[in-house]
Design an enzyme around this catalytic site. Structure first.
Site, PDB file in Angstrom:
ATOM      1  NE  ARG A  43      -1.562  -1.640   3.660  1.00  0.00           N
ATOM      2  CZ  ARG A  43      -1.846  -1.726   4.966  1.00  0.00           C
ATOM      3  NH1 ARG A  43      -3.064  -1.465   5.397  1.00  0.00           N
ATOM      4  NH2 ARG A  43      -0.891  -2.068   5.823  1.00  0.00           N
ATOM      5  CG  HIS A 100       3.082   1.962   6.368  1.00  0.00           C
ATOM      6  ND1 HIS A 100       1.959   1.174   6.499  1.00  0.00           N
ATOM      7  CD2 HIS A 100       4.124   1.106   6.265  1.00  0.00           C
ATOM      8  CE1 HIS A 100       2.311  -0.103   6.471  1.00  0.00           C
ATOM      9  NE2 HIS A 100       3.622  -0.181   6.322  1.00  0.00           N
TER      10      HIS A 100
END
Length: 208
Positions: A43, A100
């Site tokens: 992602r 992240h």
């Protein structure tokens, strides 16, 4: 697989055609300005996040965006050798550690270690961030899983910044003002990036 094959054709017909001159120049070699160390998570797209083109970023990706502390060794060390190459051979001017949100590696590290027994190499790799895990488990109660995840992800970025400074050639370049090192926390669901401020020891939203 067909989706990937279709992508190859689309790239050649559209994206490559739009940047022909760029790719012609790149055939002579690369001169990236930044080493970008990111998680392998599918992602996270470093070029999309930073709006950069091929040739600008030298990218290292691994589970939980880890930069192991520097050490002299004759073992095969992929991340360490890539850092060495980026700094000493390519002469990058910047290094970014980019963590992240919803990081699987960080989440796995917070769980009981036996849950990773079926992934022995992953389990060993994540030992590098056990100091962060230990602080998180001590400071944040189990009743606050969201806070634990946030602190683990950001704490991991800070830990890797410390690891980078154990590399003698990075430490020397930073001290001489020839290199900048930065820590980022990218939020997948909002597109926001929080940047670590070494003076305040806090992450602040990048807003231009």
């Amino acid at each position: 697989m067909q989706k990937l094959l279709d992508g190859i054709v689309k790239f050649r017909r559209e994206d490559f055609e739009a940047h022909q001159e760029l790719f012609k120049g790149l055939k002579e070699g690369q001169k990236p300005h930044t080493l970008f160390i990111a998680c392998s998570d599918s992602r996270v797209d470093p070029n999309m996040i930073t709006g950069t083109l091929p040739g600008e970023l030298f990218i290292i990706r691994n589970i939980a965006n880890i930069a192991p502390p520097y050490r002299e060794t004759k073992e095969y060390v992929a991340t360490t050798s890539a850092i060495e190459y980026a700094v000493l051979a390519l002469g990058v001017e910047n290094i970014i550690i980019c963590g992240h949100s919803n990081c699987g590696g960080c989440a796995a590290c917070l769980n009981p270690t036996e849950e990773l027994n079926h992934l022995p190499h992953t389990k060993k790799w994540l030992e590098l961030i056990h100091p962060v895990r230990d602080r998180v488990l001590k400071e944040i109660p189990a009743s606050e899983p969201g806070a634990r995840a946030w602190m683990m992800e950001q704490g991991n970025v800070v830990e890797q910044l410390k690891h980078l400074m154990t590399f003698p050639y990075i430490r020397e370049k930073v001290a001489a003002g020839k290199m900048q090192v930065s820590g980022w926390h990218y939020i997948i669901e909002t597109g926001e990036v929080f940047i670590y401020d070494t003076e305040t020891s806090e992450f602040h939203l990048a807003n231009g």
